[in-house]
Design an enzyme around this catalytic site. Structure first.
Site, mmCIF file in Angstrom:
data_model
loop_
_atom_site.group_PDB
_atom_site.id
_atom_site.type_symbol
_atom_site.label_atom_id
_atom_site.label_comp_id
_atom_site.label_asym_id
_atom_site.label_seq_id
_atom_site.Cartn_x
_atom_site.Cartn_y
_atom_site.Cartn_z
ATOM 1 N N LEU A 101 18.977 -3.726 36.135
ATOM 2 C CA LEU A 101 18.419 -2.675 36.983
ATOM 3 C C LEU A 101 17.115 -2.133 36.415
ATOM 4 O O LEU A 101 16.107 -2.023 37.130
ATOM 5 C CB LEU A 101 19.448 -1.541 37.142
ATOM 6 C CG LEU A 101 18.975 -0.292 37.891
ATOM 7 C CD1 LEU A 101 18.517 -0.637 39.297
ATOM 8 C CD2 LEU A 101 20.099 0.756 37.922
ATOM 9 N N ASP A 103 15.053 -3.537 34.291
ATOM 10 C CA ASP A 103 14.025 -4.567 34.322
ATOM 11 C C ASP A 103 13.387 -4.652 35.709
ATOM 12 O O ASP A 103 12.163 -4.697 35.851
ATOM 13 C CB ASP A 103 14.618 -5.933 33.953
ATOM 14 C CG ASP A 103 15.276 -5.939 32.591
ATOM 15 O OD1 ASP A 103 14.640 -5.486 31.634
ATOM 16 O OD2 ASP A 103 16.433 -6.379 32.496
ATOM 17 N N CYS A 337 13.917 -0.718 16.183
ATOM 18 C CA CYS A 337 14.060 -2.146 15.864
ATOM 19 C C CYS A 337 13.923 -3.034 17.092
ATOM 20 O O CYS A 337 13.550 -4.207 16.986
ATOM 21 C CB CYS A 337 15.385 -2.411 15.152
ATOM 22 S SG CYS A 337 16.859 -2.134 16.150
#
Length: 391
Positions: A101, A103, A337
């Site tokens: 979603l 993306d 990260c």
């Protein structure tokens, strides 16, 4: 040549030449001549490929993202054919179906701008569940899913997806971890790097409840994205209720996570979880005072709906998502990260914590985000705590 023989190039040139811009620039030449093929990036005036071919053959550019290619072909030493990639009024396919979603919301606005810029006849290949969220908002664009693979002859095809391990930059011009999800689609499609909020469909209807309320989304696609402070949601929901707000959880799943680390709906939240239509979720979000969540699809949906977003995330850098003045990250603990180019992401590992997995510091990027830090951020929202009869 056996693999190339199976490839059908959709555009016809003179003398049996075939070409298209599906999966890069592709050119095929027939038997009967000594050919020379040059592919050039017009915008940078860079020759990307040059090769002589004696007889039949096919060439394909290394670059598969948008480039304004110029094809020049010589036959037996004489210039024979030139073509410049021009998408105006052409059938173009943009593939986004593997994204979630968040993306899709990050990419649809970029892809729609691309269509407007080039004036092409576009088809967007998306996750089937996303079609109701976008289709009526973009009537000039054809939305298709895996069940609607037609035999259209596309002039060009571009893939706006997250490409892991693309060290040669074949599918993207730069590492998506550096650009962030919010800008990577722009780079792949040759647009200026900026956020482009998509239009979304909202379900008709009044506000879902009369009382002022806040929507929350506690679930995420991996444990690294959760707010792993054990008291975080409990203290936050109690605080919001004390200020007079209903707290409504609109996650898709009431219970989620790996079997050894199950996460449930936060205690005290009104349960509106479930696999609801996305336009319904937009209606809930548009009437909410604000949204509180993690780096997840619901946060992106809230942004698209025009809702104020309080985002709690230490796993990603703030540039990874859309801009919100209420973005929360603690720089005093391990953080970011997900956007570290020195780290290979493992999206299928629910316990992914590349620097501290298996240690007492595991997931400290979000465990170290305190309720106090979130509370202080929420108190900066204009009008917070000043409820009126009109809310």
């Amino acid at each position: 040549m056996s693999d190339n023989d199976k490839i059908v190039l959709t555009q016809a040139g003179p003398g049996g030449i075939r070409y298209d811009f599906n999966d890069g620039c592709r050119v095929g030449v027939p038997e009967g001549a000594l050919w020379a093929v040059r592919l050039r990036d017009l915008d940078t005036d860079t020759v990307l490929f040059f090769q002589e071919i004696n007889g039949a053959g096919m060439v394909q550019s290394l670059k598969r993202y948008y480039v304004r290619f110029e094809i020049t072909i010589w036959k037996d030493g004489e210039e024979f054919f030139t073509h410049v990639c021009d998408l105006k009024d052409r059938e173009v396919l943009i593939t986004m179906h593997l994204g979630g979603l968040g993306d899709h919301i990050a990419w649809i606005g970029q892809a729609a701008t691309f269509v407007e810029k080039h004036g092409c006849r576009a088809s967007f290949f998306v996750n089937k569940a996303m079609i109701p969220l976008f289709e009526d908002a973009y009537p000039h664009i054809r939305f298709i899913d895996e069940d609607d693979q037609s035999d259209r002859q596309y002039y060009a095809h571009y893939k706006v997806l997250v490409f892991f391990g693309d060290t040669e930059f074949t599918c993207q011009p730069n590492d998506y971890r550096q650009t962030g999800l919010s800008h990577m689609g722009a780079y792949i499609l040759g647009l200026s790097p900026q956020e482009r909020k998509p239009r979304v469909v909202v379900e008709p209807g009044e506000r879902p409840m009369e009382e002022p309320y806040v929507c929350i989304g506690a679930q995420a696609s991996g444990l690294s994205k959760y707010w792993n402070n054990p008291r975080g949601w409990y203290d936050l929901i109690r605080f919001l209720k004390e200020k007079g707000y209903k707290v409504v959880c609109i996650d898709k799943d009431r219970v989620s996570g790996p079997i050894t680390a199950i996460r449930t709906i936060p205690h005290g939240a009104q349960d509106e979880t479930g696999n609801r239509p996305l336009p319904e979720r937009v209606r809930w979000l548009q009437h909410a005072e604000f949204f509180v969540g993690t780096s997840s699809g619901l946060a992106w949906l809230a942004w698209a709906a025009g809702t104020k977003v309080v985002m709690i995330s230490g796993y990603t850098e703030p540039y990874n998502e859309f801009y919100t003045p209420y973005r929360i990250i603690n720089r005093n603990v391990c953080n970011g990260c997900a956007n570290d180019v020195n780290i290979e992401l493992k999206p299928n590992d629910p316990f992914f914590c590349p620097r501290h997995k298996g240690t007492e510091k595991m997931f400290e990027c979000s465990r170290g985000i305190s309720f106090t830090q979130v509370k202080t951020t929420i108190e900066q929202i204009p009008g917070f705590g000043e409820l009126s009869q009109n809310d």
